[in-house]
Design an enzyme around this catalytic site. Structure first.
Site, PDB file in Angstrom:
ATOM      1  N   LYS A   1       0.820  -1.226   0.000  1.00 31.35           N
ATOM      2  CA  LYS A   1       0.000   0.000   0.000  1.00 31.35           C
ATOM      3  C   LYS A   1       0.850   1.272   0.000  1.00 31.35           C
ATOM      4  CE  LYS A   1      -3.875  -2.348   2.216  1.00 31.35           C
ATOM      5  NZ  LYS A   1      -4.842  -2.358   3.327  1.00 31.35           N
TER       6      LYS A   1
ATOM      7  N   ASP B   1      -9.872   1.734   3.167  1.00 32.12           N
ATOM      8  CA  ASP B   1      -9.938   0.935   4.396  1.00 32.12           C
ATOM      9  C   ASP B   1     -10.699   1.661   5.518  1.00 32.12           C
ATOM     10  OD1 ASP B   1      -8.499  -1.303   3.422  1.00 32.12           O
ATOM     11  OD2 ASP B   1      -6.619  -0.221   3.684  1.00 32.12           O
TER      12      ASP B   1
END
Ligand code: ATR
Length: 280
Positions: free
Chosen positions: A65, A101
């Site tokens: 990420k 997220d």
């Protein structure tokens, strides 16, 4: 045919292909979601390859990420502050990065506990990448206070500093998991506790927090999508509990919406996820 996928290392146990496959089918989209197992050193070459293959977007998962945040042409402010991109949208040859997220966690808290993030006080166990992405999203959404408890106190203090630099005026405190008195005091007025460490990924991992440190009757959620020792301990003290399954669902739903511009068929995706989990 629209192509999407997941870049990770490893990715073979991912539940995202059945979840997105079911969503594409329900919406009548001719699209695929492919697993793209990529070691860290091959990220730039893989991204170039996906662009030449005409991919419209992809997800990135651990450990990629931060690398994805460095590669995209632009990123939304939360993804930039978190240094975390889990969703890339390709448009006119440009890569735009998002972090879904925190949105996933926010929607999961709403679904499980009717908890509304703006104005809430939220406790995090952990100060790694998962906690960072969600804290930055919550800071952006008007959370009142964040408590960050971590094994390594310095990392909790550093994360809190970065959050308060991103959103000045946000209340916060940082403490060590080893200091149970400080931990109990710090968590005393939170509305929910989130387990955001990697402890619990293995079935026999112990809880990272003694259950007696959790505030009585306050809901707890584990980002890991099964019943961890942390959740068992919290439930045995009477806390309402939820695992991370619905966070996975809603972060995926948001990615779907960013890629397609359509409302995600959340019920279809949830059912596909439940079936995939049952078959794991
Ligand atoms: P990331 O790459 O996302 O930062 P990580 O390094 O695996 O992930 O760490 C995630 C979180 O799990 C961190 O908060 C880490 O605590 P430290 O900052 O002290 O390393 C936490 N963590 C990992 N193993 C742990 C353990 N055995 N007990 C408590 N916390 C742990």
């Amino acid at each position: 045919m629209l192509r999407f996928g997941l870049i990770g290392w490893p990715v073979k146990h991912s539940l995202s292909p059945p979840m997105h496959g079911a969503a594409f089918q329900a919406c009548g989209l001719d699209a695929t979601y492919e697993l793209i197992e990529t070691p860290p050193s091959e990220i730039p070459a893989t991204v170039r390859h996906l662009q030449t293959q005409g991919f419209r977007g992809w997800n990135a998962t651990v450990p990629h990420k931060a690398a994805m945040a460095a590669i995209v042409d632009q990123a939304d402010p939360v993804a930039r502050a978190a240094n975390s991109v889990n969703t890339v949208v390709v448009s006119d040859g440009q890569l735009t990065g998002y972090s879904t997220d925190g949105y996933g966690l926010e929607e999961a808290l709403r679904a499980a506990f009717a908890l509304v993030v703006p104005g809430s006080s939220i406790g995090f166990i952990g100060a790694g990448g998962a906690a960072r992405a969600c804290c930055m999203h919550f800071a952006n959404r008007g959370v009142r206070k964040l408590v960050i408890a971590n094994r390594t106190l310095e990392s909790a203090i550093s994360l809190l500093g970065d959050i308060q630099a991103f959103q000045s005026g946000l209340l916060g405190s940082a403490c060590s998991l080893a200091d149970t008195h400080a931990l109990q005091a710090a968590l005393a007025d939170v509305d929910v506790v989130i387990q955001a460490t990697s402890v619990g990924l293995h079935a026999h991992d112990p809880s990272p927090v003694p259950a007696e440190c959790l505030p009585k009757g306050i809901p707890v959620m584990d980002m890991i999508y099964r019943r961890t020792q942390f959740l068992h301990a919290a439930a045995s003290c009477g806390a309402p509990i939820a695992d991370g399954q619905s966070m996975l669902l809603y972060q995926g739903a948001r990615s779907f919406e960013l890629w397609t511009g359509r409302e995600a068929p959340v019920d279809v995706m949830r059912r596909a996820l439940e079936i995939a989990l049952a078959n794991q």
